[in-house]
Design a protein around this motif. Structure first.
Motif, PDB file in Angstrom:
ATOM      1  N   ILE A   1       6.516  -1.930  -2.655  1.00  0.00           N
ATOM      2  CA  ILE A   1       5.126  -2.286  -2.975  1.00  0.00           C
ATOM      3  C   ILE A   1       4.635  -3.376  -2.028  1.00  0.00           C
ATOM      4  O   ILE A   1       3.529  -3.282  -1.480  1.00  0.00           O
TER       5      ILE A   1
ATOM      6  N   LYS B   1       4.723  -2.077   1.940  1.00  0.00           N
ATOM      7  CA  LYS B   1       3.755  -1.009   2.216  1.00  0.00           C
ATOM      8  C   LYS B   1       2.365  -1.354   1.672  1.00  0.00           C
ATOM      9  O   LYS B   1       1.443  -0.551   1.786  1.00  0.00           O
TER      10      LYS B   1
ATOM     11  N   LEU C   1       1.111  -1.534  -1.309  1.00  0.00           N
ATOM     12  CA  LEU C   1       0.606  -0.530  -2.232  1.00  0.00           C
ATOM     13  C   LEU C   1      -0.267  -1.164  -3.303  1.00  0.00           C
ATOM     14  O   LEU C   1       0.025  -2.260  -3.781  1.00  0.00           O
TER      15      LEU C   1
ATOM     16  N   SER D   1      -0.828   5.772  -4.779  1.00  0.00           N
ATOM     17  CA  SER D   1       0.243   4.771  -4.716  1.00  0.00           C
ATOM     18  C   SER D   1       1.214   4.948  -5.880  1.00  0.00           C
ATOM     19  O   SER D   1       2.435   4.869  -5.701  1.00  0.00           O
TER      20      SER D   1
ATOM     21  N   TYR E   1       3.322   8.022  -5.223  1.00  0.00           N
ATOM     22  CA  TYR E   1       4.331   7.715  -4.207  1.00  0.00           C
ATOM     23  C   TYR E   1       5.516   6.973  -4.831  1.00  0.00           C
ATOM     24  O   TYR E   1       6.677   7.341  -4.619  1.00  0.00           O
TER      25      TYR E   1
END
Length: 94
Positions: A50, A53, A55, A62, A65
């Motif tokens: 998290i 990236k 997110l 998100s 993912y």
């Protein structure tokens, strides 16, 4: 003695979670198939993913993912790598 569960990550009986970590059917699946240790390890990896990236878990893509990565982690499949992470084992080899 604590409750145990056959952990799908480690393929052995291990200490179970105290309660479902997620709502709904997915939470029940994790509760019945994932050990406390595996869940804690996932939480560390999830946090790194998290953060690295960047997110936003308010966005459906998100969340999708992260859930896909969680399934891979618990099924012992390769997850996306966190590029800035150096494992303690690697540091000991230096």
């Amino acid at each position: 003695m604590a409750n145990t569960v056959f952990c799908k990550k480690y393929q052995k009986e291990m200490e179970a979670l105290d309660r479902a970590p997620l709502p709904g059917a997915k939470g029940q699946e994790v509760l019945q198939n994932v050990s406390k240790q595996a869940w804690q390890e996932w939480q560390l990896l999830q946090t790194m993913m998290i953060n690295e990236k960047q997110l936003n878990l308010m966005q459906p893509e998100s969340r999708k993912y992260i859930m896909a990565q969680m399934d891979k982690f618990f099924n012992n499949e390769e997850t996306d790598k966190v590029t800035g992470y150096v494992s303690p084992d690697d540091i000991m080899e230096l």
